[in-house]
Design a protein around this motif. Structure first.
Motif, mmCIF file in Angstrom:
data_model
loop_
_atom_site.group_PDB
_atom_site.id
_atom_site.type_symbol
_atom_site.label_atom_id
_atom_site.label_comp_id
_atom_site.label_asym_id
_atom_site.label_seq_id
_atom_site.Cartn_x
_atom_site.Cartn_y
_atom_site.Cartn_z
ATOM 1 N N ALA A 4 -29.077 97.890 -0.216
ATOM 2 C CA ALA A 4 -29.629 97.996 1.137
ATOM 3 C C ALA A 4 -29.318 96.760 1.968
ATOM 4 O O ALA A 4 -29.124 96.856 3.183
ATOM 5 N N ASP A 5 -29.240 95.602 1.332
ATOM 6 C CA ASP A 5 -28.929 94.378 2.068
ATOM 7 C C ASP A 5 -27.522 94.430 2.678
ATOM 8 O O ASP A 5 -27.280 93.873 3.747
ATOM 9 N N ARG A 31 -35.178 98.964 0.265
ATOM 10 C CA ARG A 31 -34.431 98.706 -0.973
ATOM 11 C C ARG A 31 -34.738 99.769 -2.032
ATOM 12 O O ARG A 31 -33.829 100.241 -2.720
ATOM 13 N N ASP A 76 -31.918 102.293 -3.455
ATOM 14 C CA ASP A 76 -31.608 102.284 -4.885
ATOM 15 C C ASP A 76 -31.776 103.656 -5.524
ATOM 16 O O ASP A 76 -30.970 104.062 -6.353
#
Length: 122
Positions: free
Chosen positions: A72-73, A102, A106
């Motif tokens: 996500a980053d 996140r 994931d």
């Protein structure tokens, strides 16, 4: 420069990156962002402890300082430089929302990875 590593063998990943590349043509030309297929350089992020399978499972990137971004980053970093998508980075990168972002990324990545493995896309 932000260098994004992704898996072209995953049709969903590849389509998403193709879309982003179109939106970021000027940034790519100016050398502010680069998109690279991990299948051509499978050990490219080994120095960061990331394996080929790690990168096939989740987006990875290195930023201008050489720091590794994962999942996500990476999406947030790409949204930050994409015209018209900064609001996505602000919303989903907000410290109060980031843990949920996140987690959701994931879980989606895990499902996509399993689907690609079942389809033999390796």
């Amino acid at each position: 420069m932000l260098t994004v590593w992704y898996n072209t063998r995953c049709p969903v990943c590849d389509a998403g990156i193709v879309r982003q590349k179109r939106r970021l043509i000027e940034a790519v030309k100016a050398g502010r962002i680069e998109f690279r297929d991990i299948n051509f350089e499978p050990a490219a992020l080994a120095g960061h402890g990331a394996s080929l399978e790690d990168i096939r499972r989740r987006l990875h990137a290195t930023d201008a300082a050489g720091e590794l971004l994962i999942g996500a980053d990476v999406a947030i970093a790409v949204w930050e430089v994409t015209p018209g998508e900064g609001w996505l980075a602000t919303l989903f990168g907000n410290p109060a929302v980031l843990p949920l972002t996140r987690f959701a990324y994931d879980r989606f990545a895990d499902l996509l990875y399993a689907w690609n493995r079942r389809k033999g896309r390796w």
